[in-house]
Structure formats: C-alpha cells, structure tokens
Design an enzyme around this catalytic site. Sequence first.
Site, PDB file in Angstrom:
ATOM      1  N   LYS A  70      18.122 -60.358  84.438  1.00 34.94           N
ATOM      2  CA  LYS A  70      19.064 -59.896  85.462  1.00 34.94           C
ATOM      3  C   LYS A  70      20.400 -60.629  85.229  1.00 34.94           C
ATOM      4  O   LYS A  70      21.482 -60.032  85.270  1.00 34.94           O
ATOM      5  CB  LYS A  70      18.544 -60.211  86.875  1.00 34.94           C
ATOM      6  CG  LYS A  70      17.104 -59.722  87.179  1.00 34.94           C
ATOM      7  CD  LYS A  70      16.664 -60.077  88.610  1.00 34.94           C
ATOM      8  CE  LYS A  70      15.176 -60.341  88.810  1.00 34.94           C
ATOM      9  NZ  LYS A  70      14.250 -59.239  88.772  1.00 34.94           N
ATOM     10  N   HIS A 128       4.000 -58.791  81.546  1.00 32.67           N
ATOM     11  CA  HIS A 128       5.345 -59.307  81.774  1.00 32.67           C
ATOM     12  C   HIS A 128       5.560 -60.537  80.889  1.00 32.67           C
ATOM     13  O   HIS A 128       4.981 -61.589  81.143  1.00 32.67           O
ATOM     14  CB  HIS A 128       5.429 -59.682  83.258  1.00 32.67           C
ATOM     15  CG  HIS A 128       6.775 -60.151  83.704  1.00 32.67           C
ATOM     16  ND1 HIS A 128       7.856 -59.305  83.787  1.00 32.67           N
ATOM     17  CD2 HIS A 128       7.214 -61.366  84.103  1.00 32.67           C
ATOM     18  CE1 HIS A 128       8.900 -59.985  84.227  1.00 32.67           C
ATOM     19  NE2 HIS A 128       8.545 -61.240  84.417  1.00 32.67           N
ATOM     20  N   SER A 151      13.317 -61.244  82.385  1.00 32.41           N
ATOM     21  CA  SER A 151      12.990 -61.257  83.809  1.00 32.41           C
ATOM     22  C   SER A 151      14.172 -61.687  84.680  1.00 32.41           C
ATOM     23  O   SER A 151      15.245 -61.133  84.550  1.00 32.41           O
ATOM     24  CB  SER A 151      11.777 -62.155  84.016  1.00 32.41           C
ATOM     25  OG  SER A 151      11.139 -61.784  85.193  1.00 32.41           O
ATOM     26  N   TRP A 167       5.204 -54.315  88.420  1.00 29.88           N
ATOM     27  CA  TRP A 167       6.067 -54.963  89.413  1.00 29.88           C
ATOM     28  C   TRP A 167       7.550 -54.716  89.085  1.00 29.88           C
ATOM     29  O   TRP A 167       8.390 -54.594  89.977  1.00 29.88           O
ATOM     30  CB  TRP A 167       5.718 -56.449  89.428  1.00 29.88           C
ATOM     31  CG  TRP A 167       6.417 -57.356  90.379  1.00 29.88           C
ATOM     32  CD1 TRP A 167       7.158 -58.458  90.054  1.00 29.88           C
ATOM     33  CD2 TRP A 167       6.402 -57.304  91.816  1.00 29.88           C
ATOM     34  NE1 TRP A 167       7.611 -59.079  91.201  1.00 29.88           N
ATOM     35  CE2 TRP A 167       7.161 -58.396  92.292  1.00 29.88           C
ATOM     36  CE3 TRP A 167       5.828 -56.424  92.744  1.00 29.88           C
ATOM     37  CZ2 TRP A 167       7.365 -58.648  93.647  1.00 29.88           C
ATOM     38  CZ3 TRP A 167       6.034 -56.680  94.100  1.00 29.88           C
ATOM     39  CH2 TRP A 167       6.789 -57.772  94.544  1.00 29.88           C
TER      40      TRP A 167
HETATM   41  C1  GTR Z   1       9.058 -62.542  89.816  1.00 32.22           C
HETATM   42  C2  GTR Z   1      10.180 -61.785  90.456  1.00 32.22           C
HETATM   43  C3  GTR Z   1      10.788 -60.856  89.460  1.00 32.22           C
HETATM   44  C4  GTR Z   1      11.046 -61.527  88.121  1.00 32.22           C
HETATM   45  C5  GTR Z   1      10.008 -62.562  87.758  1.00 32.22           C
HETATM   46  C6  GTR Z   1      10.400 -63.527  86.655  1.00 32.22           C
HETATM   47  O1  GTR Z   1       8.365 -63.346  90.665  1.00 32.22           O
HETATM   48  O2  GTR Z   1       9.660 -61.082  91.548  1.00 32.22           O
HETATM   49  O3  GTR Z   1      11.955 -60.274  90.000  1.00 32.22           O
HETATM   50  O4  GTR Z   1      12.308 -62.074  88.084  1.00 32.22           O
HETATM   51  O5  GTR Z   1       9.646 -63.332  88.819  1.00 32.22           O
HETATM   52  O6  GTR Z   1      11.527 -64.034  86.594  1.00 32.22           O
HETATM   53  O7  GTR Z   1       9.511 -63.811  85.847  1.00 32.22           O
END
Ligand code: GTR
Length: 414
Positions: free
Chosen positions: A255, A392, A251, A342
Amino acid sequence: LISVNLMAQQTGVNYDEKEVPNYKLPELLVSKNGRKIKNAKRWEKIRRPELLKLFEQEVYGKIPVDIEIDDVIIHEAAGEAFNGTAIRRQVELVFRKDDLALSANLLIYLPKDSDNVPVFVGLNFNGNHTVSDDPDIRLADSWVRDNPSLGIVHNQVTEQSRGVASDRWPIEEILEAGYGIATIYCGDIDPDRDNFQDGIHPFSYQLGQFRPGYDEWGTISAWAWGLTKAMDYLSTDADVDSSRVIVFGHSRLGKAALWAAALDQRFAMCISNNSGCMGAALSRRQFGETVGSITKAFPHWFCENLNKYASREENLPVDQHMLLALVAPRPLYVTSATEDLWADPKGEFLSAIEAGAVYQLYGTEGLPVNEMPAPDSPVAGSVGYHIRTGKHDITSYDWKQFIDFANQQFTPEQ
Ligand code: GTR
C-alpha cells in the site's frame, strides 16, 4: 477453505462473490466539474492533481511539511558481499527538527563492478538484518513489535532475527539479474503501532499538537514519505541509475509503495504485492478486508477522514483503481495469491484493468486481457498481473516475475 469459512462466520467477512454488492466506480476520466478527460495532457493538468488531493485528504493523509535529509552517515561504502559478487552499502539518513532527530537506515546491495544499476527499493517489516543471513548488516535499533520466537523482546531485535525474512528477499537472484536492491526498516520511519508520538509524525506538529490533523498523514503516508527520502538518497548515489528505480512492497508495505509511486514520479516503476484493501483492491466490492475492518484494526495507517467511509464505501470519492492510475504512464505490476482472499484477488485484478484507461491515454495497453488469468500465468502490457498459487506472501516466484517485467519494460524496443 475451512478456516476461511470459519473466519467469515465469525466476523461477518464476505468471501462470497455472489454477495458482492452492486457498485458503480467513481469516474476515472471525468473531472470534478464534469469535464471529460480525453488526453494525457488533461489528465496531467486536471484529473491527476484532483485525484491525488482526494487520496491525500480522505485516505492516506497529506504530508504536511517538507523534511529534508540533514545528514548522510555512510557506515559502509562498499562492503564485500555474497562471496565477492556484490557490494553492500549501509547509509544512515538523518532528519532533524528542533530537538527531534530520526535515523532511517538504508541497506543497499549492488552487483559488483557495475555502474548505472537499476534498483528495486522497498521497506521491510522487522529490520534490515532480517532480509539476509549476511552477518554484516547492522541490527535495527528502533522499536520493533515483540516476537519472542524471533528473539524480539522489549521491542528490540537481537541476532536471533538475522535472516528470518530471507525467503522473501532472493537478493542473489536479483543481483545476478543485474539489479540492485535497497531497503529501510519501516519502523525507522514510523513504528507500526497506534502511537503518533513516535516516528516522523512529531516533525510536523505545531506547539501543543499531539497527533496529525484529520486530513494529515497516517503511518502509510509516513512510510511513503520514507520511500521518497530513499529516492532522494539514491538519486545522489553515483552507482545507481536514478531513472530506473522500482518501488515495491508487500501487503501493508505494498500500500505504501503504491502511494509513494503516486506521490513521487521519480519512481520509474511500481510493484504492488498482495496489497489488498486500501492498496490495489477495489473498496466498493467489500470482499475480504473492508474499510470498516481495516480502520478498526489499524487506525493509525490512514488519516482520520477515512473513518467516515467505514460501511459507507459507496460514499468514497475515490476507489483504488484511481490510485493505480496515478502510477501511469509508468509500468505497474500487481500481484494476488489464490489463498489470499482477505486481500480480494479479483478486486485487485479488476482495479488493475480499470487503471488501464489512463495508460491508454498515453498510447499503451495497460493489462492486455479482460479475464482474470489462471494461477501462475503472468500477463503483462504496461500493467502486469499475476495470481500466484499459495498464501499471502512474497516469494521467489513473485520476484522472478518482477525481474522479467522490469527487463521487458526497461529494454528499449528495437
Ligand atoms: C493484515 C491487514 C492487511 C495487510 C496485512 C499485511 O493484517 O489486514 O491489510 O496489510 O496485514 O501487511 O501483511
């Protein structure tokens, strides 16, 4: 699905493939002055540096100063772990400038009695002690976001949060497969909040400066910097094979892993797990999270310049397939999850496909498919991809694929 639709209605988020705008990606293999990039040499000499610079200036922010490790404090050189099958090493990397000091605590597990070990390295979300129940991991002492259900109050962790992320860290399986694993709490490098007075950022300030310049490092660049410092240490560790260090992240930390691999070619391989918007996913699709929503919710992650592109993705001089291409020719593995809309699974896949053009300059295949594979059906050339059933997350299923991919890439062909 119901909750996804509700969310779309409430916030105007697009989850409908039919609503994806017509877009044209910026050319990966045409230089700024219109030159066609036809071989790896030109890619390395002309296009790669151009793209790296664009990502620095417009997206993540450049790292404005060289900061070296000032001290390495070995808290534990070879503690016995996992019933004697592994060793645990805990190392504090200390950075100093004038009256500033910052400590990044690196936790390393290595299979017992092995040398020249390939190592996975990645940041964690809430402290090294959350990755395993191992009672000997030192507790994080930097700022951590409050989470009373984990016993994290007043931004400090307690014993209660030990091991809470262990599902995401199948350490024993990783060690059994012959790999080491190393991690730093991301907040040791820069706490994940919109505050530029903490973490590493002040090390780059001139007198009277209180935040980075509009093209200077946000938090993701700071985290990526931290990963390169972990690499600095790992390359001095006699038990580690520094030519086989794999940088990974989930996540937001995915990045950071991608950006670290782009910046630092010592990383031999990169794994992006569900990294989504401003990670692996194409921004121009505006599916799920967008530049507008991410810069609003997490203004500190990027350089200020990125704000110009909120709802103006078509003006971005880059798109995220170019970030993936900066990893080439090193092996790259990208994952999505079926319920992680998302993060735009299709946008992550298409981006990985597009990056293949640079792998081809090096004579490898990139992703060996054109169509998105079915859930739980990994595909791999020099670029690998899977979409896992579920939400996720980073699971033992994902880890099994990373290990298989690494085994495949690191074994010399007969
Ligand atoms: C979310 C964010 C994503 C992702 C995620 C995470 O809220 O919008 O870009 O990075 O967090 O890190 O789990």
